[in-house]
Design a protein around this motif. Structure first.
Motif, short mmCIF file in Angstrom:
data_model
loop_
_atom_site.label_atom_id
_atom_site.label_comp_id
_atom_site.label_asym_id
_atom_site.label_seq_id
_atom_site.Cartn_x
_atom_site.Cartn_y
_atom_site.Cartn_z
N ASP A 142 -33.78 26.78 -59.89
CA ASP A 142 -32.75 27.56 -60.55
C ASP A 142 -31.52 26.68 -60.75
OD1 ASP A 142 -30.88 29.37 -61.47
OD2 ASP A 142 -31.18 30.81 -59.85
N LEU A 143 -31.25 26.33 -61.98
CA LEU A 143 -30.13 25.43 -62.27
C LEU A 143 -28.78 26.11 -62.15
CD1 LEU A 143 -31.59 23.46 -65.30
CD2 LEU A 143 -31.62 22.85 -62.88
N THR A 144 -28.76 27.44 -62.03
CA THR A 144 -27.49 28.16 -61.94
C THR A 144 -27.11 28.50 -60.51
OG1 THR A 144 -28.56 30.31 -62.22
CG2 THR A 144 -27.84 29.16 -64.22
N ALA A 145 -28.02 28.32 -59.57
CA ALA A 145 -27.76 28.66 -58.17
C ALA A 145 -27.44 27.41 -57.36
CB ALA A 145 -28.97 29.36 -57.57
N ASN A 146 -26.90 27.61 -56.17
CA ASN A 146 -26.69 26.49 -55.26
C ASN A 146 -28.04 25.89 -54.88
OD1 ASN A 146 -23.93 26.81 -55.22
ND2 ASN A 146 -23.95 28.13 -53.42
N THR A 147 -28.09 24.59 -54.79
CA THR A 147 -29.33 23.89 -54.46
C THR A 147 -29.69 24.11 -53.01
OG1 THR A 147 -28.82 22.21 -56.09
CG2 THR A 147 -30.46 21.64 -54.44
N THR A 148 -30.94 24.55 -52.78
CA THR A 148 -31.47 24.66 -51.43
C THR A 148 -32.30 23.41 -51.18
OG1 THR A 148 -31.57 27.05 -51.62
CG2 THR A 148 -32.88 26.04 -49.87
N LEU A 149 -31.96 22.69 -50.14
CA LEU A 149 -32.65 21.43 -49.87
C LEU A 149 -33.85 21.64 -48.95
CD1 LEU A 149 -29.65 18.98 -49.58
CD2 LEU A 149 -31.29 19.18 -51.43
N GLY A 150 -34.90 22.18 -49.53
CA GLY A 150 -36.16 22.29 -48.83
C GLY A 150 -36.89 20.96 -48.88
N ALA A 151 -38.07 20.94 -48.29
CA ALA A 151 -38.84 19.69 -48.20
C ALA A 151 -39.16 19.12 -49.58
CB ALA A 151 -40.11 19.91 -47.39
N ALA A 152 -39.59 19.96 -50.52
CA ALA A 152 -39.95 19.46 -51.86
C ALA A 152 -38.74 18.89 -52.58
CB ALA A 152 -40.58 20.58 -52.68
N GLU A 153 -37.60 19.55 -52.44
CA GLU A 153 -36.37 19.07 -53.09
C GLU A 153 -35.94 17.72 -52.50
OE1 GLU A 153 -33.53 19.33 -55.96
OE2 GLU A 153 -34.77 21.09 -55.59
N ILE A 154 -36.02 17.60 -51.19
CA ILE A 154 -35.64 16.34 -50.53
C ILE A 154 -36.60 15.23 -50.94
CG2 ILE A 154 -35.47 15.15 -48.31
CD1 ILE A 154 -34.36 17.82 -47.18
N ARG A 155 -37.90 15.52 -50.92
CA ARG A 155 -38.88 14.49 -51.31
C ARG A 155 -38.62 14.00 -52.73
NH1 ARG A 155 -42.49 17.78 -48.44
NH2 ARG A 155 -43.16 18.79 -50.35
N GLU A 156 -38.33 14.91 -53.66
CA GLU A 156 -38.06 14.51 -55.04
C GLU A 156 -36.81 13.66 -55.12
OE1 GLU A 156 -37.74 13.84 -59.03
OE2 GLU A 156 -39.50 14.47 -57.91
N ARG A 157 -35.75 14.09 -54.46
CA ARG A 157 -34.47 13.38 -54.53
C ARG A 157 -34.53 12.02 -53.84
NH1 ARG A 157 -29.81 16.61 -55.72
NH2 ARG A 157 -30.44 18.69 -56.35
N MET A 158 -35.40 11.85 -52.88
CA MET A 158 -35.54 10.59 -52.15
C MET A 158 -36.71 9.76 -52.65
SD MET A 158 -33.09 10.40 -49.90
CE MET A 158 -33.69 9.17 -48.74
N SER A 159 -37.34 10.17 -53.75
CA SER A 159 -38.58 9.53 -54.19
C SER A 159 -38.42 8.06 -54.58
CB SER A 159 -39.19 10.31 -55.36
OG SER A 159 -38.33 10.30 -56.48
N GLY A 160 -37.23 7.61 -54.85
CA GLY A 160 -37.03 6.21 -55.19
C GLY A 160 -36.99 5.29 -53.98
N ASN A 161 -36.97 5.86 -52.80
CA ASN A 161 -36.93 5.06 -51.57
C ASN A 161 -38.34 4.98 -50.99
OD1 ASN A 161 -34.14 6.45 -51.82
ND2 ASN A 161 -33.82 4.68 -50.51
N ILE A 162 -38.82 3.77 -50.85
CA ILE A 162 -40.20 3.56 -50.41
C ILE A 162 -40.23 3.16 -48.93
CG2 ILE A 162 -42.27 2.18 -50.81
CD1 ILE A 162 -41.79 2.84 -53.59
N CYS A 163 -41.16 3.79 -48.20
CA CYS A 163 -41.39 3.46 -46.80
C CYS A 163 -42.84 3.00 -46.68
CB CYS A 163 -41.14 4.67 -45.91
SG CYS A 163 -41.61 4.41 -44.19
N ARG A 164 -43.04 1.74 -46.40
CA ARG A 164 -44.41 1.21 -46.31
C ARG A 164 -45.16 1.72 -45.09
NH1 ARG A 164 -44.89 -4.87 -48.24
NH2 ARG A 164 -47.02 -4.23 -47.91
N CYS A 165 -44.43 2.20 -44.09
CA CYS A 165 -45.08 2.72 -42.88
C CYS A 165 -45.45 4.20 -43.02
CB CYS A 165 -44.15 2.57 -41.68
SG CYS A 165 -43.73 0.86 -41.29
#
Length: 120
Positions: A79-102
């Motif tokens: 929902d682009l009109t509501a406050n962002t809820t940072l659930g697991a899927a939202e965090i994974r998407e927002r952090m997707s540019g950071n790679i962890c080889r482990c």
């Protein structure tokens, strides 16, 4: 690393490009003997293994939390009109540019979620 409070790809940035900017690296997050809440959360949630990506993960998470507080959506924001809820899927998407080889991703997400309630 953070430049003027925003996360950047430090590997693609020449130092001269940041002349006069406010630069924060992992070393600048702790104050006195007290760790930044995200640094502490990564320890508590075992959000690292080899430690190679940890500095970038933590700095990026700080920038990501600031973006969420500012109302910036991601590709999975429902929902682009509501406050962002940072659930697991939202965090994974927002952090997707950071790679962890482990593959410490579940623990990284848990660490960020533990802080996101206070920061988002």
């Amino acid at each position: 690393m953070l430049v003027n409070g925003r996360r950047i790809n430090s590997c693609l940035t020449l130092a001269v490009m940041c002349e006069g900017d406010d630069i924060t690296t992992i070393e600048g997050l702790a104050h006195g003997g007290q760790l930044h809440p995200l640094q502490q959360a990564f320890i508590e949630h075992d959000g690292f293994q080899c430690g190679y990506c940890t500095c970038g993960q933590i700095c990026s998470a700080i920038g990501m939390l600031a973006e969420a507080r500012a109302g910036m959506p991601s590709h999975v924001t429902a929902d682009l009109t509501a406050n962002t809820t940072l659930g697991a899927a939202e965090i994974r998407e927002r952090m997707s540019g950071n790679i962890c080889r482990c593959s410490a991703y579940p623990n990284i997400v848990a660490a960020i979620r533990s802080v996101a309630g206070d920061a988002a």
